[in-house]
Motif scaffolding. Structure first.
Motif, short mmCIF file in Angstrom:
data_model
loop_
_atom_site.label_atom_id
_atom_site.label_comp_id
_atom_site.label_asym_id
_atom_site.label_seq_id
_atom_site.Cartn_x
_atom_site.Cartn_y
_atom_site.Cartn_z
N GLY A 215 3.71 37.50 -34.17
CA GLY A 215 4.03 36.08 -34.19
C GLY A 215 5.28 35.71 -33.41
N GLU A 216 5.83 36.65 -32.66
CA GLU A 216 7.08 36.41 -31.95
C GLU A 216 6.88 35.42 -30.80
N TYR A 217 7.87 34.57 -30.61
CA TYR A 217 7.81 33.57 -29.53
C TYR A 217 9.07 33.58 -28.66
N GLY A 218 10.24 33.42 -29.30
CA GLY A 218 11.46 33.22 -28.54
C GLY A 218 11.80 34.32 -27.56
N SER A 219 11.69 35.57 -27.97
CA SER A 219 12.12 36.67 -27.10
C SER A 219 11.09 37.02 -26.03
N VAL A 220 9.84 36.56 -26.19
CA VAL A 220 8.80 36.93 -25.22
C VAL A 220 8.43 35.80 -24.28
N VAL A 221 8.85 34.57 -24.60
CA VAL A 221 8.40 33.43 -23.81
C VAL A 221 8.95 33.48 -22.39
N TYR A 222 10.11 34.12 -22.19
CA TYR A 222 10.69 34.20 -20.86
C TYR A 222 10.27 35.48 -20.12
N ILE A 223 10.39 36.61 -20.80
CA ILE A 223 10.15 37.88 -20.12
C ILE A 223 8.68 38.15 -19.85
N SER A 224 7.78 37.49 -20.59
CA SER A 224 6.35 37.74 -20.38
C SER A 224 5.81 37.02 -19.15
N GLY A 225 6.42 35.91 -18.78
CA GLY A 225 5.93 35.13 -17.64
C GLY A 225 4.86 34.13 -18.02
N ASN A 226 4.19 34.34 -19.15
CA ASN A 226 3.17 33.40 -19.66
C ASN A 226 2.13 33.04 -18.60
N SER A 227 1.64 34.05 -17.93
CA SER A 227 0.66 33.83 -16.87
C SER A 227 -0.74 34.09 -17.40
N ALA A 228 -1.60 33.05 -17.34
CA ALA A 228 -2.99 33.23 -17.74
C ALA A 228 -3.71 34.15 -16.77
#
Length: 284
Positions: A215-228
């Motif tokens: 359920g993590e959001y804050g720490s992964v929203v930047y480093i993941s890139g959020n690319s579909a």
């Protein structure tokens, strides 16, 4: 046993009687936990079964669940290994700065996760202090599944360490000495004497770290890139996307599935703790 049927384990307590204490506890728990969780189920019931399964089987949603589960599992496994080592060092050895190191374990609990995400994404980017040399070797961290796993390791390590430390403190070193006197190697002593005692704590730490990562959001929203396109979106980001589009039904449907997974993990953790308590003759 008091008049209302409540059992006071410590004798006469300083907190008001069983009825009042239980009422305050249930009210607080309902307002903070039960009612908000129930609202997720209520909103999801507004959807028909076809609509519900249509939402959770969307390709981007399935990918998000798959990536979240996979990276959370890998990160939790990594934390089990290194968390056990950290707990062992902190419990079994004395050295200068031990208290400081022990306190640093709590940083992922106290540090805003968004700050951790920004710091990690910058440090492991192609121009970062660590990401630059890795990029020269052909290893890209930020905006990949590697970076996503790294962030989940960061936020999950305290759960494993804090689960194992109390068990290690209670583990009598004389059992290890007896095993060595009988000719057991260090590895055999760890596998046959220490690991069976630590296994429930390790599994508990694994479950907590896995659930937190899911359920993590804050720490992964930047480093993941959020690319579909690159499949680096996580479940929490997809929920946030739907909320931004005012798609509350879609967000609650995905949240309900995430909640069910979390409950399954919690149930498994409690079963482990109950079995361990029965094995050691303790009380849950």
């Amino acid at each position: 046993m008091n008049k209302r049927g409540g059992r006071n384990r410590g004798g006469r307590g300083v907190i008001p009687g069983f009825g009042l204490s239980l009422g305050i506890t249930i009210t607080f728990l309902s307002l903070i936990v039960l009612i908000p969780l129930a609202s997720v189920l209520v909103y999801s019931l507004h959807l028909s079964p076809a609509e519900f399964f249509g939402i959770i089987t969307e390709p981007n949603v399935l990918w998000a669940f798959g990536i979240s589960i996979l990276t959370s599992f890998i990160a939790a496994m990594i934390n089990c290994v290194f968390g056990t080592m950290l707990a062992w060092v902190l419990v079994r050895y004395d050295f200068p700065g031990k208290r400081i190191l022990d306190g640093l374990i709590e940083i992922p609990f106290t540090l805003p996760t968004a700050v951790a995400g920004i710091t990690l994404s910058k440090m492991y980017s192609t121009t970062g202090e660590i990401g630059g040399p890795l990029s020269a070797l052909g290893i890209k961290v930020s905006y990949t599944h590697i970076g996503l796993t790294l962030a989940l390791v960061f936020i999950g390590i305290p759960f494993v360490v804090r689960s194992i430390q109390p068990v290690l403190k209670k583990l009598d070193p004389r059992y290890e000495e007896a095993a060595r006197m009988l000719g057991s190697s260090g590895f055999t002593t760890f596998r046959r004497v220490i690991l069976p005692e630590l296994r429930p704590a390790i599994l508990t730490g694994f479950g907590l770290a896995f659930a937190r990562g899911l359920g993590e959001y804050g720490s992964v929203v930047y480093i993941s890139g959020n690319s579909a396109k690159e499949h680096t979106q996580v479940v929490s980001y997809v929920i946030m996307q739907k909320l931004e589009r005012m798609d509350y039904s879609g967000a609650t449907a995905i949240a309900l599935v995430t909640l069910i997974i979390a409950f399954v993990i919690l149930f498994a953790i409690n079963i482990i703790q109950i079995r361990q308590a029965k094995r050691t003759g303790g009380e849950v």
